[in-house]
Design a protein around this motif. Structure first.
Motif, PDB file in Angstrom:
ATOM      1  N   SER A 339       0.848  -1.186   0.000  1.00  0.00           N
ATOM      2  CA  SER A 339       0.000   0.000   0.000  1.00  0.00           C
ATOM      3  C   SER A 339       0.886   1.240   0.000  1.00  0.00           C
ATOM      4  CB  SER A 339      -0.903   0.012   1.234  1.00  0.00           C
ATOM      5  OG  SER A 339      -1.720  -1.139   1.264  1.00  0.00           O
ATOM      6  N   PRO A 340       0.477   2.279  -0.701  1.00  0.00           N
ATOM      7  CA  PRO A 340       1.296   3.502  -0.736  1.00  0.00           C
ATOM      8  C   PRO A 340       1.394   4.149   0.640  1.00  0.00           C
ATOM      9  CG  PRO A 340      -0.830   3.871  -1.777  1.00  0.00           C
ATOM     10  CD  PRO A 340      -0.732   2.409  -1.526  1.00  0.00           C
ATOM     11  N   ILE A 341       2.517   4.779   0.883  1.00  0.00           N
ATOM     12  CA  ILE A 341       2.753   5.494   2.142  1.00  0.00           C
ATOM     13  C   ILE A 341       2.818   6.985   1.843  1.00  0.00           C
ATOM     14  CG2 ILE A 341       4.367   5.866   4.050  1.00  0.00           C
ATOM     15  CD1 ILE A 341       5.232   2.978   3.793  1.00  0.00           C
ATOM     16  N   ARG A 342       2.086   7.752   2.627  1.00  0.00           N
ATOM     17  CA  ARG A 342       2.073   9.209   2.462  1.00  0.00           C
ATOM     18  C   ARG A 342       2.722   9.848   3.685  1.00  0.00           C
ATOM     19  NH1 ARG A 342       0.042  13.024  -0.747  1.00  0.00           N
ATOM     20  NH2 ARG A 342      -0.740  11.400  -2.127  1.00  0.00           N
ATOM     21  N   VAL A 343       3.462  10.915   3.448  1.00  0.00           N
ATOM     22  CA  VAL A 343       4.113  11.650   4.529  1.00  0.00           C
ATOM     23  C   VAL A 343       3.231  12.835   4.905  1.00  0.00           C
ATOM     24  CG1 VAL A 343       6.192  12.884   5.250  1.00  0.00           C
ATOM     25  CG2 VAL A 343       6.376  10.949   3.665  1.00  0.00           C
ATOM     26  N   LEU A 353       5.456   8.707  -0.729  1.00  0.00           N
ATOM     27  CA  LEU A 353       6.745   8.049  -0.930  1.00  0.00           C
ATOM     28  C   LEU A 353       6.706   7.286  -2.249  1.00  0.00           C
ATOM     29  CD1 LEU A 353       7.482   6.548   2.610  1.00  0.00           C
ATOM     30  CD2 LEU A 353       8.743   8.401   1.517  1.00  0.00           C
ATOM     31  N   GLU A 354       7.837   7.254  -2.940  1.00  0.00           N
ATOM     32  CA  GLU A 354       7.951   6.490  -4.186  1.00  0.00           C
ATOM     33  C   GLU A 354       9.050   5.446  -4.046  1.00  0.00           C
ATOM     34  OE1 GLU A 354       6.606   9.667  -7.625  1.00  0.00           O
ATOM     35  OE2 GLU A 354       8.715   9.186  -7.369  1.00  0.00           O
ATOM     36  N   THR A 355       8.800   4.254  -4.546  1.00  0.00           N
ATOM     37  CA  THR A 355       9.790   3.188  -4.478  1.00  0.00           C
ATOM     38  C   THR A 355      10.872   3.402  -5.537  1.00  0.00           C
ATOM     39  OG1 THR A 355       8.191   1.573  -3.644  1.00  0.00           O
ATOM     40  CG2 THR A 355      10.177   0.697  -4.667  1.00  0.00           C
ATOM     41  N   VAL A 428      11.495   7.052  -1.447  1.00  0.00           N
ATOM     42  CA  VAL A 428      12.029   8.407  -1.341  1.00  0.00           C
ATOM     43  C   VAL A 428      10.903   9.426  -1.419  1.00  0.00           C
ATOM     44  CG1 VAL A 428      12.392   8.743  -3.829  1.00  0.00           C
ATOM     45  CG2 VAL A 428      13.863   9.951  -2.193  1.00  0.00           C
ATOM     46  N   LEU A 429      11.133  10.560  -0.780  1.00  0.00           N
ATOM     47  CA  LEU A 429      10.294  11.752  -0.934  1.00  0.00           C
ATOM     48  C   LEU A 429      11.213  12.958  -0.939  1.00  0.00           C
ATOM     49  CD1 LEU A 429       7.026  12.930   0.620  1.00  0.00           C
ATOM     50  CD2 LEU A 429       9.097  14.177   1.274  1.00  0.00           C
ATOM     51  N   ARG A 430      10.931  13.909  -1.805  1.00  0.00           N
ATOM     52  CA  ARG A 430      11.716  15.155  -1.840  1.00  0.00           C
ATOM     53  C   ARG A 430      10.734  16.319  -1.901  1.00  0.00           C
ATOM     54  NH1 ARG A 430      17.411  15.200  -5.040  1.00  0.00           N
ATOM     55  NH2 ARG A 430      18.320  17.041  -4.045  1.00  0.00           N
ATOM     56  N   ALA A 431      10.839  17.239  -0.936  1.00  0.00           N
ATOM     57  CA  ALA A 431       9.861  18.324  -0.864  1.00  0.00           C
ATOM     58  C   ALA A 431      10.433  19.514  -0.118  1.00  0.00           C
ATOM     59  CB  ALA A 431       8.592  17.832  -0.155  1.00  0.00           C
ATOM     60  N   MET A 432       9.831  20.691  -0.363  1.00  0.00           N
ATOM     61  CA  MET A 432      10.165  21.910   0.376  1.00  0.00           C
ATOM     62  C   MET A 432       9.250  22.049   1.590  1.00  0.00           C
ATOM     63  SD  MET A 432      12.681  23.266  -1.169  1.00  0.00           S
ATOM     64  CE  MET A 432      13.477  22.976  -2.746  1.00  0.00           C
TER      65      MET A 432
END
Length: 481
Positions: A339-343, A353-355, A428-432
Protein backbone atom coordinates in the motif's frame (compact mmCIF):
# COMPACT_ATOMS: atom_id res chain seq x y z
CA UNK A 1 33.44 -24.36 -10.96
CA UNK A 2 35.91 -27.16 -11.74
CA UNK A 3 35.71 -30.42 -13.67
CA UNK A 4 36.59 -33.60 -11.74
CA UNK A 5 37.29 -36.56 -14.06
CA UNK A 6 36.28 -40.00 -12.80
CA UNK A 7 39.95 -40.93 -12.30
CA UNK A 8 40.31 -38.32 -9.59
CA UNK A 9 37.09 -39.21 -7.81
CA UNK A 10 38.77 -41.07 -4.94
CA UNK A 11 40.70 -37.89 -4.06
CA UNK A 12 37.48 -35.86 -4.22
CA UNK A 13 35.68 -38.29 -1.91
CA UNK A 14 38.59 -38.26 0.54
CA UNK A 15 38.62 -34.46 0.66
CA UNK A 16 34.88 -34.33 1.29
CA UNK A 17 34.99 -36.97 4.02
CA UNK A 18 37.94 -35.32 5.76
CA UNK A 19 36.23 -31.92 5.63
CA UNK A 20 33.07 -33.40 7.12
CA UNK A 21 34.86 -35.37 9.81
CA UNK A 22 37.12 -32.54 10.91
CA UNK A 23 34.39 -29.92 11.00
CA UNK A 24 36.54 -27.55 8.95
CA UNK A 25 33.88 -27.08 6.29
CA UNK A 26 31.54 -24.10 6.07
CA UNK A 27 29.22 -23.78 9.06
CA UNK A 28 26.22 -23.80 6.68
CA UNK A 29 26.97 -27.06 4.83
CA UNK A 30 24.47 -29.01 6.94
CA UNK A 31 22.73 -26.18 8.84
CA UNK A 32 20.72 -23.70 6.73
CA UNK A 33 22.04 -20.14 6.82
CA UNK A 34 18.54 -18.86 7.55
CA UNK A 35 18.46 -20.92 10.77
CA UNK A 36 21.45 -18.94 12.02
CA UNK A 37 20.01 -15.58 11.00
CA UNK A 38 16.38 -15.92 12.10
CA UNK A 39 17.00 -15.48 15.86
CA UNK A 40 18.79 -12.20 15.14
CA UNK A 41 16.07 -11.08 12.76
CA UNK A 42 13.41 -11.79 15.38
CA UNK A 43 15.36 -9.68 17.86
CA UNK A 44 15.53 -6.80 15.39
CA UNK A 45 11.85 -6.96 14.50
CA UNK A 46 10.78 -7.10 18.14
CA UNK A 47 12.79 -3.98 18.98
CA UNK A 48 15.26 -5.79 21.25
CA UNK A 49 18.94 -4.83 21.08
CA UNK A 50 21.31 -7.28 19.42
CA UNK A 51 24.63 -7.72 21.24
CA UNK A 52 26.85 -6.31 18.49
CA UNK A 53 30.11 -7.29 20.22
CA UNK A 54 29.20 -10.98 19.90
CA UNK A 55 26.95 -10.85 16.85
CA UNK A 56 27.95 -13.38 14.13
CA UNK A 57 31.50 -13.64 15.52
CA UNK A 58 32.17 -17.19 14.29
CA UNK A 59 30.74 -16.46 10.86
CA UNK A 60 33.02 -13.47 10.40
CA UNK A 61 35.99 -15.81 10.87
CA UNK A 62 34.73 -18.33 8.29
CA UNK A 63 35.07 -18.52 4.52
CA UNK A 64 31.76 -16.61 4.39
CA UNK A 65 33.21 -13.63 6.24
CA UNK A 66 32.02 -11.18 3.57
CA UNK A 67 28.38 -12.17 4.05
CA UNK A 68 28.52 -12.11 7.85
CA UNK A 69 30.27 -8.72 7.78
CA UNK A 70 27.48 -7.39 5.56
CA UNK A 71 24.90 -8.62 8.06
CA UNK A 72 26.76 -7.10 11.01
CA UNK A 73 27.18 -3.80 9.16
CA UNK A 74 23.47 -3.65 8.47
CA UNK A 75 22.40 -4.66 12.00
CA UNK A 76 24.75 -2.02 13.44
CA UNK A 77 23.26 0.52 11.03
CA UNK A 78 19.73 -0.35 12.12
CA UNK A 79 20.73 0.00 15.78
CA UNK A 80 22.50 3.30 15.20
CA UNK A 81 26.14 2.25 15.69
CA UNK A 82 27.48 4.04 12.63
CA UNK A 83 31.17 3.54 13.45
CA UNK A 84 30.78 -0.25 13.73
CA UNK A 85 28.70 -0.29 10.56
CA UNK A 86 31.44 1.56 8.67
CA UNK A 87 34.09 -0.90 9.89
CA UNK A 88 31.96 -3.95 9.11
CA UNK A 89 31.10 -2.76 5.61
CA UNK A 90 34.78 -2.01 5.00
CA UNK A 91 35.63 -5.56 6.18
CA UNK A 92 33.00 -6.95 3.79
CA UNK A 93 34.38 -4.94 0.86
CA UNK A 94 37.90 -6.18 1.59
CA UNK A 95 36.73 -9.80 1.86
CA UNK A 96 34.95 -9.44 -1.49
CA UNK A 97 38.11 -8.04 -3.08
CA UNK A 98 40.22 -10.92 -1.76
CA UNK A 99 37.67 -13.49 -2.96
CA UNK A 100 37.57 -11.90 -6.42
CA UNK A 101 41.36 -12.01 -6.63
CA UNK A 102 41.38 -15.70 -5.67
CA UNK A 103 38.73 -16.47 -8.25
CA UNK A 104 41.08 -15.21 -10.96
CA UNK A 105 43.65 -17.86 -10.04
CA UNK A 106 42.63 -21.15 -11.65
CA UNK A 107 44.13 -23.42 -8.98
CA UNK A 108 42.72 -21.55 -6.00
CA UNK A 109 39.89 -23.06 -4.01
CA UNK A 110 40.34 -26.55 -5.47
CA UNK A 111 39.81 -28.33 -2.15
CA UNK A 112 36.68 -26.34 -1.41
CA UNK A 113 35.35 -27.11 -4.88
CA UNK A 114 36.08 -30.80 -4.33
CA UNK A 115 34.15 -30.71 -1.07
CA UNK A 116 31.22 -29.05 -2.86
CA UNK A 117 31.12 -31.84 -5.44
CA UNK A 118 30.17 -34.44 -2.82
CA UNK A 119 28.35 -32.24 -0.31
CA UNK A 120 26.45 -29.17 -1.58
CA UNK A 121 26.95 -25.59 -2.73
CA UNK A 122 27.24 -24.41 0.88
CA UNK A 123 30.80 -25.79 0.84
CA UNK A 124 31.70 -23.01 -1.58
CA UNK A 125 32.58 -19.60 -0.13
CA UNK A 126 29.61 -17.29 -0.62
CA UNK A 127 30.00 -15.16 -3.73
CA UNK A 128 28.33 -11.87 -2.90
CA UNK A 129 25.71 -11.03 -5.53
CA UNK A 130 25.97 -7.93 -7.68
CA UNK A 131 22.94 -6.21 -6.18
CA UNK A 132 24.31 -6.85 -2.67
CA UNK A 133 27.69 -5.34 -3.58
CA UNK A 134 26.04 -2.24 -4.98
CA UNK A 135 23.82 -1.72 -1.95
CA UNK A 136 26.84 -2.24 0.30
CA UNK A 137 28.48 0.87 -1.16
CA UNK A 138 25.23 2.87 -1.21
CA UNK A 139 24.63 2.14 2.48
CA UNK A 140 28.24 2.93 3.28
CA UNK A 141 27.82 6.27 1.51
CA UNK A 142 24.84 6.98 3.78
CA UNK A 143 27.01 6.13 6.80
CA UNK A 144 29.59 8.68 5.69
CA UNK A 145 26.87 11.31 5.20
CA UNK A 146 25.84 10.81 8.84
CA UNK A 147 29.48 11.52 9.76
CA UNK A 148 29.45 14.58 7.43
CA UNK A 149 32.26 12.96 5.45
CA UNK A 150 31.42 13.97 1.88
CA UNK A 151 34.74 12.74 0.53
CA UNK A 152 34.11 9.25 1.92
CA UNK A 153 30.56 9.27 0.53
CA UNK A 154 31.94 10.27 -2.86
CA UNK A 155 34.34 7.33 -2.88
CA UNK A 156 31.50 4.89 -2.08
CA UNK A 157 29.13 6.13 -4.79
CA UNK A 158 31.89 5.79 -7.38
CA UNK A 159 32.44 2.24 -6.16
CA UNK A 160 28.71 1.53 -6.40
CA UNK A 161 28.64 2.83 -9.97
CA UNK A 162 31.66 0.70 -10.83
CA UNK A 163 29.96 -2.40 -9.40
CA UNK A 164 26.87 -1.78 -11.50
CA UNK A 165 29.06 -2.02 -14.58
CA UNK A 166 31.21 -4.96 -13.40
CA UNK A 167 28.28 -7.12 -12.27
CA UNK A 168 27.04 -7.68 -15.82
CA UNK A 169 30.51 -8.66 -17.00
CA UNK A 170 30.93 -11.06 -14.06
CA UNK A 171 27.55 -12.67 -14.77
CA UNK A 172 28.41 -13.26 -18.42
CA UNK A 173 31.72 -14.87 -17.46
CA UNK A 174 29.97 -17.24 -15.04
CA UNK A 175 27.50 -18.30 -17.74
CA UNK A 176 30.35 -18.95 -20.18
CA UNK A 177 32.18 -21.07 -17.58
CA UNK A 178 29.01 -23.09 -17.00
CA UNK A 179 28.56 -23.70 -20.72
CA UNK A 180 32.19 -24.81 -21.03
CA UNK A 181 31.89 -27.23 -18.10
CA UNK A 182 28.66 -28.67 -19.45
CA UNK A 183 30.40 -29.33 -22.75
CA UNK A 184 33.47 -30.94 -21.16
CA UNK A 185 31.27 -33.23 -19.08
CA UNK A 186 28.94 -33.98 -22.03
CA UNK A 187 25.97 -32.59 -20.12
CA UNK A 188 22.81 -30.97 -21.44
CA UNK A 189 21.42 -28.91 -18.57
CA UNK A 190 18.55 -27.38 -20.58
CA UNK A 191 15.87 -29.77 -19.26
CA UNK A 192 16.99 -29.37 -15.66
CA UNK A 193 17.13 -25.60 -16.10
CA UNK A 194 13.57 -25.59 -17.41
CA UNK A 195 12.33 -27.57 -14.40
CA UNK A 196 13.94 -25.06 -12.03
CA UNK A 197 12.59 -22.06 -13.96
CA UNK A 198 9.09 -23.49 -13.50
CA UNK A 199 9.38 -22.76 -9.78
CA UNK A 200 9.90 -19.07 -10.58
CA UNK A 201 6.71 -18.79 -12.65
CA UNK A 202 4.68 -17.45 -9.72
CA UNK A 203 7.15 -14.57 -9.43
CA UNK A 204 7.55 -13.79 -13.15
CA UNK A 205 5.50 -10.61 -12.84
CA UNK A 206 7.76 -9.36 -10.06
CA UNK A 207 10.90 -10.36 -11.96
CA UNK A 208 9.56 -8.43 -14.93
CA UNK A 209 9.58 -5.19 -12.94
CA UNK A 210 13.40 -5.03 -13.05
CA UNK A 211 15.58 -5.06 -16.16
CA UNK A 212 18.33 -7.01 -14.39
CA UNK A 213 19.65 -7.53 -10.89
CA UNK A 214 22.70 -5.36 -11.49
CA UNK A 215 21.17 -1.90 -11.40
CA UNK A 216 18.77 -0.04 -9.14
CA UNK A 217 17.48 3.52 -9.18
CA UNK A 218 18.14 4.07 -5.46
CA UNK A 219 21.91 3.70 -5.83
CA UNK A 220 21.96 6.04 -8.81
CA UNK A 221 19.77 8.50 -6.93
CA UNK A 222 22.04 8.48 -3.86
CA UNK A 223 24.95 9.00 -6.25
CA UNK A 224 23.23 12.02 -7.82
CA UNK A 225 22.46 13.44 -4.37
CA UNK A 226 26.08 13.09 -3.21
CA UNK A 227 27.41 14.65 -6.41
CA UNK A 228 25.12 17.62 -5.79
CA UNK A 229 26.50 17.96 -2.26
CA UNK A 230 30.00 17.84 -3.76
CA UNK A 231 28.96 20.63 -6.15
CA UNK A 232 29.34 18.43 -9.22
CA UNK A 233 26.02 19.06 -11.02
CA UNK A 234 27.08 17.45 -14.32
CA UNK A 235 27.80 14.13 -12.62
CA UNK A 236 24.61 14.44 -10.57
CA UNK A 237 22.57 15.02 -13.73
CA UNK A 238 24.06 11.91 -15.38
CA UNK A 239 23.21 9.67 -12.45
CA UNK A 240 19.71 11.10 -11.99
CA UNK A 241 19.16 10.34 -15.68
CA UNK A 242 20.27 6.73 -15.07
CA UNK A 243 17.84 6.50 -12.16
CA UNK A 244 15.09 7.86 -14.42
CA UNK A 245 15.79 5.19 -17.04
CA UNK A 246 15.07 2.56 -14.39
CA UNK A 247 12.13 4.38 -12.76
CA UNK A 248 10.68 6.55 -15.56
CA UNK A 249 7.42 7.23 -13.65
CA UNK A 250 9.11 8.66 -10.56
CA UNK A 251 7.89 12.19 -9.91
CA UNK A 252 10.91 13.08 -7.81
CA UNK A 253 13.50 11.80 -10.24
CA UNK A 254 11.71 13.59 -13.08
CA UNK A 255 11.89 16.83 -11.12
CA UNK A 256 15.59 16.44 -10.35
CA UNK A 257 16.51 15.65 -13.96
CA UNK A 258 14.57 18.67 -15.21
CA UNK A 259 15.88 20.97 -12.46
CA UNK A 260 19.51 20.12 -13.17
CA UNK A 261 19.00 20.26 -16.93
CA UNK A 262 17.75 23.81 -16.56
CA UNK A 263 20.54 24.67 -14.14
CA UNK A 264 23.12 23.39 -16.63
CA UNK A 265 21.46 25.19 -19.55
CA UNK A 266 20.63 21.94 -21.31
CA UNK A 267 16.94 22.68 -21.88
CA UNK A 268 14.22 25.29 -21.47
CA UNK A 269 11.51 22.88 -20.37
CA UNK A 270 10.86 19.27 -19.51
CA UNK A 271 10.33 18.20 -23.16
CA UNK A 272 13.85 19.10 -24.29
CA UNK A 273 17.26 17.41 -24.32
CA UNK A 274 15.99 13.85 -24.35
CA UNK A 275 14.81 13.70 -20.75
CA UNK A 276 11.65 11.97 -21.92
CA UNK A 277 9.49 13.99 -19.49
CA UNK A 278 5.97 15.03 -20.45
CA UNK A 279 5.11 17.06 -17.37
CA UNK A 280 5.44 17.04 -13.60
CA UNK A 281 2.49 14.80 -12.71
CA UNK A 282 2.27 16.23 -9.19
CA UNK A 283 2.15 19.81 -10.43
CA UNK A 284 5.24 20.72 -8.41
CA UNK A 285 7.71 23.46 -9.26
CA UNK A 286 10.62 21.46 -10.64
CA UNK A 287 13.00 24.41 -10.32
CA UNK A 288 12.15 25.24 -6.70
CA UNK A 289 15.16 25.73 -4.43
CA UNK A 290 15.41 26.45 -0.69
CA UNK A 291 15.14 30.13 0.24
CA UNK A 292 15.22 32.27 3.39
CA UNK A 293 11.93 30.80 4.64
CA UNK A 294 12.11 27.20 3.44
CA UNK A 295 14.41 24.23 3.40
CA UNK A 296 14.49 21.00 1.46
CA UNK A 297 13.59 17.62 2.91
CA UNK A 298 15.05 14.53 1.27
CA UNK A 299 13.51 11.50 2.99
CA UNK A 300 14.62 7.89 2.46
CA UNK A 301 12.53 5.10 4.00
CA UNK A 302 13.84 1.52 4.09
CA UNK A 303 10.90 -0.81 4.60
CA UNK A 304 10.84 -4.28 6.19
CA UNK A 305 13.36 -7.02 5.25
CA UNK A 306 13.91 -9.04 2.08
CA UNK A 307 12.29 -12.50 1.86
CA UNK A 308 14.48 -15.51 2.53
CA UNK A 309 15.29 -18.31 0.14
CA UNK A 310 13.52 -21.63 0.60
CA UNK A 311 14.50 -25.17 -0.37
CA UNK A 312 12.72 -27.31 -2.94
CA UNK A 313 13.57 -30.77 -4.25
CA UNK A 314 13.65 -30.92 -8.04
CA UNK A 315 14.17 -34.10 -10.14
CA UNK A 316 16.82 -33.72 -12.87
CA UNK A 317 17.94 -36.39 -15.37
CA UNK A 318 21.71 -37.03 -15.26
CA UNK A 319 23.48 -39.17 -17.95
CA UNK A 320 24.76 -42.48 -16.56
CA UNK A 321 23.08 -41.90 -13.22
CA UNK A 322 19.38 -41.55 -13.98
CA UNK A 323 16.89 -39.22 -12.36
CA UNK A 324 18.32 -37.49 -9.29
CA UNK A 325 16.63 -35.20 -6.80
CA UNK A 326 18.52 -31.99 -6.12
CA UNK A 327 17.95 -29.40 -3.41
CA UNK A 328 17.54 -25.99 -4.98
CA UNK A 329 17.01 -22.49 -3.53
CA UNK A 330 13.90 -20.58 -4.62
CA UNK A 331 11.75 -17.71 -3.44
CA UNK A 332 8.64 -19.68 -2.81
CA UNK A 333 5.70 -17.29 -2.65
CA UNK A 334 4.19 -14.20 -4.19
CA UNK A 335 4.09 -11.20 -1.88
CA UNK A 336 1.22 -8.77 -1.89
CA UNK A 337 1.30 -5.31 -3.40
CA UNK A 338 2.48 -2.70 -0.94
CA UNK A 339 0.00 0.00 0.00
CA UNK A 340 1.30 3.50 -0.74
CA UNK A 341 2.75 5.49 2.14
CA UNK A 342 2.07 9.21 2.46
CA UNK A 343 4.11 11.65 4.53
CA UNK A 344 2.00 13.96 6.69
CA UNK A 345 2.99 17.18 8.47
CA UNK A 346 0.16 17.48 10.98
CA UNK A 347 -3.01 17.61 8.87
CA UNK A 348 -1.08 18.59 5.74
CA UNK A 349 0.16 16.12 3.16
CA UNK A 350 3.83 16.57 2.26
CA UNK A 351 3.60 13.98 -0.51
CA UNK A 352 3.72 10.28 -1.31
CA UNK A 353 6.75 8.05 -0.93
CA UNK A 354 7.95 6.49 -4.19
CA UNK A 355 9.79 3.19 -4.48
CA UNK A 356 13.25 3.55 -6.00
CA UNK A 357 14.50 0.05 -5.23
CA UNK A 358 12.48 -3.14 -4.77
CA UNK A 359 15.20 -5.31 -3.29
CA UNK A 360 12.87 -8.32 -3.33
CA UNK A 361 12.62 -8.18 -7.11
CA UNK A 362 16.41 -7.78 -7.42
CA UNK A 363 16.98 -10.82 -5.19
CA UNK A 364 14.59 -13.03 -7.19
CA UNK A 365 16.06 -11.84 -10.49
CA UNK A 366 19.61 -12.49 -9.26
CA UNK A 367 18.74 -16.04 -8.25
CA UNK A 368 17.02 -16.77 -11.56
CA UNK A 369 20.02 -15.41 -13.47
CA UNK A 370 22.22 -18.00 -11.73
CA UNK A 371 20.02 -21.01 -12.51
CA UNK A 372 22.07 -22.29 -15.50
CA UNK A 373 25.29 -22.18 -13.45
CA UNK A 374 23.74 -23.93 -10.45
CA UNK A 375 22.04 -26.63 -12.54
CA UNK A 376 25.31 -27.48 -14.27
CA UNK A 377 27.06 -27.76 -10.93
CA UNK A 378 24.25 -29.93 -9.54
CA UNK A 379 24.47 -32.31 -12.51
CA UNK A 380 28.23 -32.69 -12.06
CA UNK A 381 27.57 -33.37 -8.37
CA UNK A 382 24.94 -35.98 -9.26
CA UNK A 383 27.39 -37.85 -11.49
CA UNK A 384 30.10 -37.76 -8.82
CA UNK A 385 27.74 -38.98 -6.11
CA UNK A 386 26.47 -41.74 -8.39
CA UNK A 387 29.98 -42.97 -9.11
CA UNK A 388 30.82 -42.84 -5.40
CA UNK A 389 27.72 -44.92 -4.57
CA UNK A 390 28.63 -47.57 -7.15
CA UNK A 391 32.19 -47.85 -5.88
CA UNK A 392 30.93 -48.07 -2.31
CA UNK A 393 28.62 -50.92 -3.31
CA UNK A 394 31.42 -52.73 -5.16
CA UNK A 395 33.76 -52.50 -2.18
CA UNK A 396 31.45 -52.81 0.81
CA UNK A 397 28.30 -54.42 -0.59
CA UNK A 398 24.78 -53.44 0.45
CA UNK A 399 25.99 -51.75 3.65
CA UNK A 400 28.28 -49.50 1.65
CA UNK A 401 25.48 -48.70 -0.78
CA UNK A 402 23.16 -47.81 2.10
CA UNK A 403 25.82 -45.61 3.70
CA UNK A 404 26.38 -43.79 0.41
CA UNK A 405 22.63 -43.31 -0.03
CA UNK A 406 22.24 -41.88 3.48
CA UNK A 407 25.22 -39.56 3.04
CA UNK A 408 23.93 -38.30 -0.31
CA UNK A 409 20.49 -37.69 1.17
CA UNK A 410 21.77 -35.85 4.25
CA UNK A 411 24.34 -33.79 2.34
CA UNK A 412 21.95 -32.55 -0.37
CA UNK A 413 20.99 -29.17 1.07
CA UNK A 414 20.10 -26.06 -0.89
CA UNK A 415 22.26 -22.98 -0.58
CA UNK A 416 20.00 -20.49 1.22
CA UNK A 417 22.66 -17.85 1.79
CA UNK A 418 21.98 -14.22 0.93
CA UNK A 419 22.09 -10.85 2.70
CA UNK A 420 19.01 -11.35 4.90
CA UNK A 421 18.90 -7.96 6.64
CA UNK A 422 18.52 -5.88 3.48
CA UNK A 423 15.33 -3.80 3.26
CA UNK A 424 12.48 -5.15 1.14
CA UNK A 425 12.25 -1.81 -0.63
CA UNK A 426 13.70 1.71 -0.43
CA UNK A 427 11.42 4.70 -0.95
CA UNK A 428 12.03 8.41 -1.34
CA UNK A 429 10.29 11.75 -0.93
CA UNK A 430 11.72 15.16 -1.84
CA UNK A 431 9.86 18.32 -0.86
CA UNK A 432 10.17 21.91 0.38
CA UNK A 433 9.05 22.63 3.93
CA UNK A 434 8.93 25.82 6.05
CA UNK A 435 12.02 26.27 8.19
CA UNK A 436 11.61 25.01 11.75
CA UNK A 437 10.82 21.81 13.63
CA UNK A 438 8.33 19.35 12.17
CA UNK A 439 6.67 16.24 13.51
CA UNK A 440 6.11 14.05 10.47
CA UNK A 441 4.03 10.89 10.21
CA UNK A 442 4.21 8.04 7.73
CA UNK A 443 0.61 7.17 6.97
CA UNK A 444 -0.51 3.95 5.25
CA UNK A 445 -4.17 3.27 4.44
CA UNK A 446 -5.15 6.10 6.79
CA UNK A 447 -3.15 4.81 9.75
CA UNK A 448 0.08 6.30 11.10
CA UNK A 449 2.76 3.60 10.88
CA UNK A 450 5.70 5.69 12.09
CA UNK A 451 6.31 9.04 13.74
CA UNK A 452 9.33 11.18 12.90
CA UNK A 453 9.56 13.73 15.73
CA UNK A 454 11.80 16.77 15.73
CA UNK A 455 12.70 16.80 12.03
CA UNK A 456 14.63 20.06 11.73
CA UNK A 457 14.41 22.06 8.50
CA UNK A 458 16.95 24.89 8.19
CA UNK A 459 16.30 27.79 5.85
CA UNK A 460 18.19 27.57 2.59
CA UNK A 461 19.56 24.11 3.48
CA UNK A 462 18.94 20.46 2.62
CA UNK A 463 17.93 18.03 5.37
CA UNK A 464 18.45 14.34 4.62
CA UNK A 465 16.40 12.00 6.78
CA UNK A 466 16.85 8.25 6.71
CA UNK A 467 14.25 5.95 8.28
CA UNK A 468 14.73 2.20 8.70
CA UNK A 469 11.61 0.17 9.60
CA UNK A 470 11.97 -3.51 10.53
CA UNK A 471 9.02 -4.88 12.44
CA UNK A 472 8.51 -2.71 15.52
CA UNK A 473 11.99 -1.19 15.17
CA UNK A 474 12.09 2.31 13.67
CA UNK A 475 15.49 4.01 13.42
CA UNK A 476 15.78 7.63 12.30
CA UNK A 477 18.91 9.56 11.42
CA UNK A 478 19.12 13.05 9.95
CA UNK A 479 21.80 15.33 8.63
CA UNK A 480 21.73 18.88 7.25
CA UNK A 481 23.91 20.28 4.48
Amino acid sequence: MRVFPAGTLRTTVLVAVLAFASGCASTTIFTPYTARMNPLIEQLKSGRQVNLSRCLASGRQSTDSALYSLELGRIAQIQGDVDLSIRSYADAAEAIRIADDKAKITASGALTQAGAILTNDNALPYRVDGYERILLHSFQAMNYLVKKNLEGAGVEIRRANGEQAEALKRHEEELEDARAEAGQNKLSPAEGTGRVYAHFAVLDRIIGTVKNSFQNAYSFYVSGMVYELLNQPNDAYIDYKKALEIRPDSIYVQRDVTRLARQLGMEEGPNRSGTGLKQDKAGGDVSALPDAETGELLLFVEEDLVPQKEEVKIPIPVPGTGLISIAFPVYGHQWSEDSPIRVMDGENSVGPLETLCDTRALAVKALKEKVPVMVTRQMIRGIAKGIAARKSREKFGSLGELSAFLYNYLSENADLRSWNTLPARVQVLRAMLPAGKHELFLEQEGDAVACLPEVGIDSGARTIVRVIRAGSTVKLSQMTF
